[in-house]
Design an enzyme around this catalytic site. Structure first.
Site, PDB file in Angstrom:
ATOM      1  N   HIS A   1       0.347 -12.291   1.576  1.00 28.46           N
ATOM      2  CA  HIS A   1      -0.765 -10.842   0.617  1.00 28.46           C
ATOM      3  C   HIS A   1      -1.671 -11.831  -0.944  1.00 28.46           C
ATOM      4  O   HIS A   1      -2.078 -11.604  -0.971  1.00 28.46           O
ATOM      5  CB  HIS A   1       0.117 -10.251   0.076  1.00 28.46           C
ATOM      6  CG  HIS A   1      -0.552  -8.731  -0.210  1.00 28.46           C
ATOM      7  ND1 HIS A   1       0.147  -7.474   0.434  1.00 28.46           N
ATOM      8  CD2 HIS A   1      -2.181  -8.743   0.150  1.00 28.46           C
ATOM      9  CE1 HIS A   1      -1.408  -6.427  -0.245  1.00 28.46           C
ATOM     10  NE2 HIS A   1      -2.058  -7.415  -0.557  1.00 28.46           N
TER      11      HIS A   1
ATOM     12  N   ARG B   1     -16.791  -2.302  -2.367  1.00 28.47           N
ATOM     13  CA  ARG B   1     -15.431  -0.387  -2.692  1.00 28.47           C
ATOM     14  C   ARG B   1     -16.862   0.193  -3.342  1.00 28.47           C
ATOM     15  O   ARG B   1     -17.005   1.144  -3.987  1.00 28.47           O
ATOM     16  CB  ARG B   1     -14.934  -1.170  -4.165  1.00 28.47           C
ATOM     17  CG  ARG B   1     -14.440  -2.575  -3.880  1.00 28.47           C
ATOM     18  CD  ARG B   1     -13.503  -3.076  -5.113  1.00 28.47           C
ATOM     19  NE  ARG B   1     -12.936  -3.917  -4.524  1.00 28.47           N
ATOM     20  CZ  ARG B   1     -11.239  -4.298  -4.352  1.00 28.47           C
ATOM     21  NH1 ARG B   1     -11.081  -3.099  -3.537  1.00 28.47           N
ATOM     22  NH2 ARG B   1     -11.088  -5.188  -4.212  1.00 28.47           N
TER      23      ARG B   1
ATOM     24  N   PRO C   1     -15.892  -4.869   2.755  1.00 32.91           N
ATOM     25  CA  PRO C   1     -17.294  -5.388   3.221  1.00 32.91           C
ATOM     26  C   PRO C   1     -18.349  -4.646   2.754  1.00 32.91           C
ATOM     27  O   PRO C   1     -19.001  -5.089   2.546  1.00 32.91           O
ATOM     28  CB  PRO C   1     -17.286  -5.517   4.829  1.00 32.91           C
ATOM     29  CG  PRO C   1     -16.822  -4.206   5.224  1.00 32.91           C
ATOM     30  CD  PRO C   1     -15.356  -3.935   3.972  1.00 32.91           C
ATOM     31  N   LEU C   2     -17.831  -3.209   1.929  1.00 31.23           N
ATOM     32  CA  LEU C   2     -18.780  -2.907   1.579  1.00 31.23           C
ATOM     33  C   LEU C   2     -18.814  -2.532  -0.286  1.00 31.23           C
ATOM     34  O   LEU C   2     -19.302  -1.354  -1.021  1.00 31.23           O
ATOM     35  CB  LEU C   2     -19.208  -0.815   2.090  1.00 31.23           C
ATOM     36  CG  LEU C   2     -19.096  -1.081   3.488  1.00 31.23           C
ATOM     37  CD1 LEU C   2     -19.342   0.057   3.985  1.00 31.23           C
ATOM     38  CD2 LEU C   2     -20.579  -1.383   3.998  1.00 31.23           C
TER      39      LEU C   2
ATOM     40  N   TYR D   1       0.885  -0.788   0.008  1.00 31.85           N
ATOM     41  CA  TYR D   1       0.105  -0.127  -0.078  1.00 31.85           C
ATOM     42  C   TYR D   1       1.199   1.513  -0.040  1.00 31.85           C
ATOM     43  O   TYR D   1       1.841   1.466   1.164  1.00 31.85           O
ATOM     44  CB  TYR D   1      -1.292  -0.118   0.531  1.00 31.85           C
ATOM     45  CG  TYR D   1      -2.124  -1.479   1.252  1.00 31.85           C
ATOM     46  CD1 TYR D   1      -2.396  -2.245  -0.253  1.00 31.85           C
ATOM     47  CD2 TYR D   1      -2.414  -1.366   2.167  1.00 31.85           C
ATOM     48  CE1 TYR D   1      -3.184  -2.822   0.393  1.00 31.85           C
ATOM     49  CE2 TYR D   1      -3.296  -2.887   2.451  1.00 31.85           C
ATOM     50  CZ  TYR D   1      -3.413  -3.143   1.754  1.00 31.85           C
ATOM     51  OH  TYR D   1      -3.977  -4.445   1.335  1.00 31.85           O
TER      52      TYR D   1
ATOM     53  N   PHE E   1     -20.030   0.216  -3.402  1.00 39.98           N
ATOM     54  CA  PHE E   1     -21.571   0.285  -4.295  1.00 39.98           C
ATOM     55  C   PHE E   1     -22.601  -0.390  -2.862  1.00 39.98           C
ATOM     56  O   PHE E   1     -23.677   0.570  -2.768  1.00 39.98           O
ATOM     57  CB  PHE E   1     -20.925  -0.713  -4.650  1.00 39.98           C
ATOM     58  CG  PHE E   1     -22.616  -1.682  -5.233  1.00 39.98           C
ATOM     59  CD1 PHE E   1     -22.818  -1.054  -6.365  1.00 39.98           C
ATOM     60  CD2 PHE E   1     -23.089  -2.427  -4.773  1.00 39.98           C
ATOM     61  CE1 PHE E   1     -24.577  -1.078  -6.616  1.00 39.98           C
ATOM     62  CE2 PHE E   1     -24.327  -3.122  -5.285  1.00 39.98           C
ATOM     63  CZ  PHE E   1     -25.081  -2.221  -6.215  1.00 39.98           C
TER      64      PHE E   1
END
Length: 336
Positions: free
Chosen positions: A126, A209, A206-207, A55, A211
């Protein structure tokens, strides 16, 4: 906040995924904004923070390490190895998957320095590197545990067979994979495999991305460097179809007396008590909204309605493009 087991640790049921602050969804936020988000998370009782070598090509670990150093004894800190940024022939930094034992040892040393800690609580591989036997990669992570610089290990985006092979080499404390109403691959096998070996399941995105927040209605507004631009579900035609699911989903949230994001998280938490979602956000307001879901107890019939509305059969478009699919080892559903 209620707690659940994360390997050998007890943590709040919702953690903070820190990637968004530095990577993948457009330009990084300012240090001041990142500081506000992490400070708000600490204040709200969040004690599970997740980052990775990849990241921001090290920048996110540096940021997280500096901001969390004063709170280090109160939190569980997770990071990941096996993917990093490397310059190509033109000097452009690109991600590279490399899970050779020597690479993992080097990356751990670098992560410890960036994170300003003497041990990483949970260290994930990863990505499974198909050129390296999983036993070799996991054995190297086990060596880091024995040295005391890592306290437990996990795997990210792996299939059930790879997870079980890895666990025979060294105990796997956690599995991290995308899981939400609209991404159900984990339900094929790896959720059950994690439960079988006693590993926690950390659900990223969990959302969906954004949406499932209901806020992303126009994908043409996404930044040119946003990774969603390469994801089939976010292509204009596919997303137009997916948006048709949002009206009924928002109606379910209104019926539940919560926001769409809270409904999505409550559904996920209700699936099994070994599941821990990590939310990623650059907004303090959104963070606080998401954390409310930790204490929601919604009627089973309402959760079942959400489950029937948004699932692998009703969502249009694949999770990743062809390149992205080659980088993960998760099971996939057969074409309809």
């Amino acid at each position: 906040m209620q707690t659940r087991k994360l390997g050998p640790f007890n943590v709040g049921v919702i953690g903070l995924g820190c990637m968004n602050l530095s990577h993948a969804y457009g330009p990084p936020v300012s240090v001041d904004q990142a500081d506000r988000v992490i400070a708000a998370a600490i204040e709200a009782g969040v004690d599970h923070f997740d980052t990775a070598t990849l990241y921001g090509f090290g920048a996110n670990e540096e940021l997280v390490g500096r901001l969390l150093k004063p709170h280090r004894r109160k939190i569980t800190l997770a990071s990941k190895c096996g993917m990093e940024g490397r310059p190509d022939a033109q000097g452009v930094i690109r991600k590279a998957i490399d899970a050779r034992p020597s690479t993992l040892a080097r990356q751990c040393e670098q992560s410890l320095r960036r994170l300003q800690t003497d041990a990483i609580d949970l260290y994930y591989l990863h990505r499974y590197d198909r050129s390296v036997p999983i036993e070799d990669s996991v054995g190297a992570l086990g060596d880091l545990v024995r040295k005391g610089v890592v306290r437990s290990i996990g795997l990210s985006e792996v299939s059930a067979p790879i997870l079980l092979r890895a666990h025979r080499e060294f105990p796997i404390s956690a599995v991290q994979t995308e899981y939400s109403l609209w991404t159900r691959n984990a339900e094929i096998a790896v959720l059950a495999a994690a439960r079988e070996i006693g590993a926690s399941f950390v659900a990223f995105s969990p959302l969906a991305r954004a949406f499932l927040t209901g806020a992303l209605t126009d994908v043409t507004t996404l930044h040119a460097t946003d990774i969603r631009r390469a994801m089939p579900r976010f292509a204009s035609d596919a997303y137009a179809e997916n948006l048709k699911l949002l009206g009924p989903f928002k109606a379910l949230a209104r019926q539940a007396g919560c926001t769409p994001a809270q409904l999505a998280l409550a559904w996920l938490l209700a699936q099994d008590d070994h599941i821990l979602p990590i939310v990623g956000t650059t907004s303090v307001a959104h963070l606080r909204e998401n954390l409310v879901a930790a204490d929601l107890a919604l009627p089973p019939d309402l959760l079942a309605a959400a489950d029937a509305l948004i699932n692998e059969k009703t969502v249009t478009g694949a999770r990743y493009n062809t390149q992205g699919e080659t980088e993960v080892n998760t099971e996939t559903f057969a074409p309809a």
